[in-house]
Motif scaffolding. Structure first.
Motif, PDB file in Angstrom:
ATOM      1  N   ILE A 295       0.838  -1.201   0.000  1.00  0.00           N
ATOM      2  CA  ILE A 295       0.000   0.000   0.000  1.00  0.00           C
ATOM      3  C   ILE A 295       0.874   1.252   0.000  1.00  0.00           C
ATOM      4  O   ILE A 295       1.750   1.415   0.850  1.00  0.00           O
ATOM      5  CB  ILE A 295      -0.954   0.004   1.207  1.00  0.00           C
ATOM      6  N   HIS A 296       0.609   2.110  -0.959  1.00  0.00           N
ATOM      7  CA  HIS A 296       1.341   3.380  -1.084  1.00  0.00           C
ATOM      8  C   HIS A 296       0.582   4.483  -0.344  1.00  0.00           C
ATOM      9  O   HIS A 296      -0.629   4.627  -0.518  1.00  0.00           O
ATOM     10  CB  HIS A 296       1.483   3.745  -2.563  1.00  0.00           C
ATOM     11  N   MET A 297       1.283   5.236   0.487  1.00  0.00           N
ATOM     12  CA  MET A 297       0.654   6.352   1.197  1.00  0.00           C
ATOM     13  C   MET A 297       0.549   7.551   0.269  1.00  0.00           C
ATOM     14  O   MET A 297       1.549   8.017  -0.285  1.00  0.00           O
ATOM     15  CB  MET A 297       1.464   6.720   2.443  1.00  0.00           C
ATOM     16  N   ASP A 298      -0.672   8.044   0.102  1.00  0.00           N
ATOM     17  CA  ASP A 298      -0.925   9.173  -0.798  1.00  0.00           C
ATOM     18  C   ASP A 298      -1.471  10.345   0.022  1.00  0.00           C
ATOM     19  O   ASP A 298      -2.664  10.402   0.308  1.00  0.00           O
ATOM     20  CB  ASP A 298      -1.941   8.739  -1.862  1.00  0.00           C
ATOM     21  N   PRO A 299      -0.611  11.300   0.433  1.00  0.00           N
ATOM     22  CA  PRO A 299      -1.070  12.404   1.294  1.00  0.00           C
ATOM     23  C   PRO A 299      -1.965  13.388   0.547  1.00  0.00           C
ATOM     24  O   PRO A 299      -1.661  13.785  -0.584  1.00  0.00           O
ATOM     25  CB  PRO A 299       0.243  13.070   1.723  1.00  0.00           C
ATOM     26  N   ILE A 300      -3.079  13.750   1.157  1.00  0.00           N
ATOM     27  CA  ILE A 300      -3.984  14.741   0.570  1.00  0.00           C
ATOM     28  C   ILE A 300      -4.339  15.796   1.622  1.00  0.00           C
ATOM     29  O   ILE A 300      -4.284  15.543   2.825  1.00  0.00           O
ATOM     30  CB  ILE A 300      -5.278  14.091   0.038  1.00  0.00           C
ATOM     31  N   VAL A 301      -4.678  16.992   1.136  1.00  0.00           N
ATOM     32  CA  VAL A 301      -5.048  18.102   2.018  1.00  0.00           C
ATOM     33  C   VAL A 301      -6.513  17.962   2.415  1.00  0.00           C
ATOM     34  O   VAL A 301      -7.385  17.767   1.559  1.00  0.00           O
ATOM     35  CB  VAL A 301      -4.819  19.452   1.326  1.00  0.00           C
ATOM     36  N   LEU A 302      -6.786  18.049   3.712  1.00  0.00           N
ATOM     37  CA  LEU A 302      -8.155  17.972   4.218  1.00  0.00           C
ATOM     38  C   LEU A 302      -8.545  19.283   4.890  1.00  0.00           C
ATOM     39  O   LEU A 302      -7.690  20.066   5.308  1.00  0.00           O
ATOM     40  CB  LEU A 302      -8.283  16.817   5.221  1.00  0.00           C
ATOM     41  N   ASN A 303      -9.844  19.502   4.971  1.00  0.00           N
ATOM     42  CA  ASN A 303     -10.395  20.662   5.686  1.00  0.00           C
ATOM     43  C   ASN A 303      -9.913  21.986   5.110  1.00  0.00           C
ATOM     44  O   ASN A 303      -9.666  22.954   5.830  1.00  0.00           O
ATOM     45  CB  ASN A 303     -10.050  20.583   7.180  1.00  0.00           C
ATOM     46  N   ASP A 304      -9.779  22.039   3.796  1.00  0.00           N
ATOM     47  CA  ASP A 304      -9.446  23.279   3.094  1.00  0.00           C
ATOM     48  C   ASP A 304     -10.694  23.686   2.311  1.00  0.00           C
ATOM     49  O   ASP A 304     -11.066  23.025   1.332  1.00  0.00           O
ATOM     50  CB  ASP A 304      -8.256  23.061   2.165  1.00  0.00           C
ATOM     51  N   GLU A 305     -11.341  24.770   2.744  1.00  0.00           N
ATOM     52  CA  GLU A 305     -12.633  25.147   2.170  1.00  0.00           C
ATOM     53  C   GLU A 305     -12.543  25.402   0.663  1.00  0.00           C
ATOM     54  O   GLU A 305     -13.416  24.984  -0.100  1.00  0.00           O
ATOM     55  CB  GLU A 305     -13.181  26.399   2.872  1.00  0.00           C
ATOM     56  N   GLU A 306     -11.505  26.108   0.236  1.00  0.00           N
ATOM     57  CA  GLU A 306     -11.378  26.422  -1.186  1.00  0.00           C
ATOM     58  C   GLU A 306     -11.151  25.148  -2.008  1.00  0.00           C
ATOM     59  O   GLU A 306     -11.770  24.940  -3.054  1.00  0.00           O
ATOM     60  CB  GLU A 306     -10.227  27.403  -1.411  1.00  0.00           C
ATOM     61  N   LEU A 307     -10.263  24.285  -1.519  1.00  0.00           N
ATOM     62  CA  LEU A 307      -9.999  23.030  -2.216  1.00  0.00           C
ATOM     63  C   LEU A 307     -11.238  22.156  -2.251  1.00  0.00           C
ATOM     64  O   LEU A 307     -11.566  21.548  -3.282  1.00  0.00           O
ATOM     65  CB  LEU A 307      -8.849  22.282  -1.525  1.00  0.00           C
ATOM     66  N   ASP A 308     -11.955  22.096  -1.128  1.00  0.00           N
ATOM     67  CA  ASP A 308     -13.175  21.291  -1.061  1.00  0.00           C
ATOM     68  C   ASP A 308     -14.241  21.794  -2.030  1.00  0.00           C
ATOM     69  O   ASP A 308     -14.992  21.006  -2.618  1.00  0.00           O
ATOM     70  CB  ASP A 308     -13.724  21.280   0.368  1.00  0.00           C
ATOM     71  N   SER A 309     -14.312  23.126  -2.189  1.00  0.00           N
ATOM     72  CA  SER A 309     -15.303  23.691  -3.115  1.00  0.00           C
ATOM     73  C   SER A 309     -14.976  23.315  -4.555  1.00  0.00           C
ATOM     74  O   SER A 309     -15.876  23.015  -5.353  1.00  0.00           O
ATOM     75  CB  SER A 309     -15.355  25.213  -2.972  1.00  0.00           C
ATOM     76  N   LEU A 332      -4.525  21.752  -5.929  1.00  0.00           N
ATOM     77  CA  LEU A 332      -4.850  23.137  -6.314  1.00  0.00           C
ATOM     78  C   LEU A 332      -3.576  23.975  -6.241  1.00  0.00           C
ATOM     79  O   LEU A 332      -2.915  24.029  -5.208  1.00  0.00           O
ATOM     80  CB  LEU A 332      -5.919  23.699  -5.367  1.00  0.00           C
ATOM     81  N   VAL A 333      -3.223  24.589  -7.385  1.00  0.00           N
ATOM     82  CA  VAL A 333      -2.042  25.454  -7.434  1.00  0.00           C
ATOM     83  C   VAL A 333      -2.493  26.831  -7.927  1.00  0.00           C
ATOM     84  O   VAL A 333      -2.881  26.987  -9.083  1.00  0.00           O
ATOM     85  CB  VAL A 333      -0.953  24.879  -8.362  1.00  0.00           C
ATOM     86  N   LYS A 334      -2.420  27.804  -7.041  1.00  0.00           N
ATOM     87  CA  LYS A 334      -2.925  29.140  -7.369  1.00  0.00           C
ATOM     88  C   LYS A 334      -1.811  30.015  -7.930  1.00  0.00           C
ATOM     89  O   LYS A 334      -0.657  29.952  -7.502  1.00  0.00           O
ATOM     90  CB  LYS A 334      -3.524  29.789  -6.132  1.00  0.00           C
ATOM     91  N   GLY A 335      -2.174  30.841  -8.936  1.00  0.00           N
ATOM     92  CA  GLY A 335      -1.246  31.787  -9.526  1.00  0.00           C
ATOM     93  C   GLY A 335      -1.910  33.148  -9.653  1.00  0.00           C
ATOM     94  O   GLY A 335      -3.116  33.292  -9.412  1.00  0.00           O
ATOM     95  N   PRO A 336      -1.141  34.176 -10.061  1.00  0.00           N
ATOM     96  CA  PRO A 336      -1.694  35.526 -10.148  1.00  0.00           C
ATOM     97  C   PRO A 336      -2.765  35.681 -11.222  1.00  0.00           C
ATOM     98  O   PRO A 336      -3.689  36.486 -11.078  1.00  0.00           O
ATOM     99  CB  PRO A 336      -0.463  36.388 -10.474  1.00  0.00           C
ATOM    100  N   SER A 337      -2.654  34.912 -12.316  1.00  0.00           N
ATOM    101  CA  SER A 337      -3.603  35.080 -13.419  1.00  0.00           C
ATOM    102  C   SER A 337      -4.577  33.919 -13.574  1.00  0.00           C
ATOM    103  O   SER A 337      -5.631  34.072 -14.196  1.00  0.00           O
ATOM    104  CB  SER A 337      -2.837  35.262 -14.737  1.00  0.00           C
ATOM    105  N   HIS A 338      -4.230  32.758 -13.027  1.00  0.00           N
ATOM    106  CA  HIS A 338      -5.112  31.598 -13.170  1.00  0.00           C
ATOM    107  C   HIS A 338      -4.848  30.597 -12.043  1.00  0.00           C
ATOM    108  O   HIS A 338      -3.856  30.714 -11.316  1.00  0.00           O
ATOM    109  CB  HIS A 338      -4.919  30.916 -14.526  1.00  0.00           C
ATOM    110  N   THR A 339      -5.769  29.643 -11.937  1.00  0.00           N
ATOM    111  CA  THR A 339      -5.651  28.590 -10.919  1.00  0.00           C
ATOM    112  C   THR A 339      -5.554  27.234 -11.606  1.00  0.00           C
ATOM    113  O   THR A 339      -6.400  26.889 -12.438  1.00  0.00           O
ATOM    114  CB  THR A 339      -6.867  28.594  -9.979  1.00  0.00           C
ATOM    115  N   ASN A 340      -4.503  26.492 -11.278  1.00  0.00           N
ATOM    116  CA  ASN A 340      -4.333  25.148 -11.839  1.00  0.00           C
ATOM    117  C   ASN A 340      -5.038  24.110 -10.969  1.00  0.00           C
ATOM    118  O   ASN A 340      -4.794  24.043  -9.761  1.00  0.00           O
ATOM    119  CB  ASN A 340      -2.849  24.779 -11.935  1.00  0.00           C
ATOM    120  N   LEU A 341      -5.904  23.335 -11.595  1.00  0.00           N
ATOM    121  CA  LEU A 341      -6.500  22.169 -10.932  1.00  0.00           C
ATOM    122  C   LEU A 341      -5.865  20.933 -11.554  1.00  0.00           C
ATOM    123  O   LEU A 341      -5.963  20.713 -12.760  1.00  0.00           O
ATOM    124  CB  LEU A 341      -8.016  22.137 -11.132  1.00  0.00           C
TER     125      LEU A 341
END
Length: 384
Positions: A295-309, A332-341
């Protein structure tokens, strides 16, 4: 009687699965040899090609018993340097051999039947012929019942093939009785050859069905849904594991299954605690399901309102496009002109669309919601 035979076969046995497979092979050799001798005698005296062909079919079935015994012994050979995953797939190869024997039998029967149709001859009749053939049907029905029970106990695909072959023999023998009666009490002398040809086709189709079962296992078919469900349930029973994806199951023969999976865990969790949980889950799966799993451990961000939305938006769009679509490794990778999903999109094998067409349709729906969203999608198919 079935329970008694199994009990006697497994008495003082260290490997009940192997003992039950040997029981099937030995019982099959004895019964089919006896049936072959009686049918051949009846076929020779009566002049019926369908009965003689049916006798040869029983002889090939006895050969199948030998194959079953040999595969049972060889597949249980211990692991060695050349075969680190064991020899379990020998069972699949032996079932393949049984299917080839069935094909040979169907060809020979078809050949004899065509010759009988071209040059029909008189078929002799005796009530004893009916008695012998009826006894053969009863014997084959019991053999099918026994092998069905043994298959349920062992999951040895050879026994499933033998069970199906026994049922086919019941049809073949019943057909020879019909041919014998028609040829005797009517002027239709082609009945023996025609029915023999029909039986040959039935036997050939059964060989095809067995071949399909075997080639699937040899080529690497999708794992059983119940097995996948059991693995996922064990993994998700741990609170720290919030998701499972990329589950891959490799079948190297009975009780020789190796698997791997990705377990989604909180990115802010204690890595030592998570590692300990993963180890325990691997051990539990090994003990309960007899599967070696990594089993490979895959870390994910939890309890982030913006990411959850954004996750909710992605789920909404994908369900709109195709309810079978799922996703994982969402970032989610945020930038000045756009947001990468960034995420992996899991699609069914049969969608009627290319990966690029799917990505294009997903991006089109996202642009309707937010012009600043830039999608980076990896399309993949499920292994389960």
């Amino acid at each position: 009687m079935t329970k008694l035979l199994i009990k006697l076969a497994c008495r003082n046995s260290k490997d009940e699965r192997k003992s039950m497979s040997l029981l099937s092979g030995i019982f099959g050799i004895i019964c089919n040899t006896i049936l072959c001798l009686f049918k051949f005698a009846v076929g020779s005296i009566s002049g019926s090609v369908s009965i003689t062909a049916d006798a040869v079919n029983n002889l090939s079935d006895a050969g199948s018993g030998i194959v079953t015994i040999a595969s049972s012994k060889l597949s249980n050979k211990p692991i060695d340097e050349e075969h680190p995953f064991g020899h379990g797939r020998i069972e699949y190869i032996s079932a393949l051999i049984i299917s080839f024997l069935i094909f040979i039998m169907s060809f020979e029967l078809a050949k004899s039947s065509v010759e009988k149709i071209i040059s029909p001859s008189e078929v002799k009749f005796s009530i004893w012929y009916i008695v012998v053939l009826s006894a053969a049907i009863i014997t084959k029905l019991y053999m099918a019942l026994l092998n069905h029970r043994l298959y349920k106990e062992t999951q040895n695909i050879n026994l499933k093939a033998v069970k199906q072959d026994s049922l086919n023999d019941c049809i073949a023998t019943a057909s020879t009785i019909v041919a014998l009666l028609i040829s005797t009490f009517t002027s239709f002398k082609l009945a023996d050859g025609i029915i023999g040809l029909i039986v040959a086709i039935v036997i050939f189709i059964s060989g095809i069905n067995i071949l399909k079962d075997i080639t699937g296992k040899l080529l690497g078919q999708a794992p059983d849904e119940e097995l996948v469900k059991s693995i996922e349930e064990i993994m998700l029973s741990e609170d720290m594991i919030v998701g499972v994806h990329d589950l891959i199951v490799h079948d190297y023969g009975p009780n020789r299954i190796i698997a791997s999976a990705h377990a989604e865990v909180p990115s802010d969790g204690d890595i030592l605690e998570i590692h300990d949980i993963i180890d325990n889950v691997e051990k539990t799966i090994s003990e309960k399901l007899k599967i070696i799993i990594c089993i490979h451990m895959d870390p994910i961000v939890l309890n982030d309102e913006e990411l959850d939305s954004y996750k909710a938006l992605t789920d909404e769009i994908l369900k709109k496009l195709d309810g079978r679509y799922t996703f994982h490794d969402f970032r989610l990778v945020k930038g000045p002109s756009h947001t990468n999903l960034i995420f992996d999109l899991v699609v069914p094998h049969k969608t009627g669309k290319t990966s690029q067409e799917i990505i294009k349709s997903v991006k089109k729906e996202f642009k309707k919601k937010d012009e600043k969203i830039n999608l980076i999608i990896t399309v993949e198919h499920s292994f389960t």
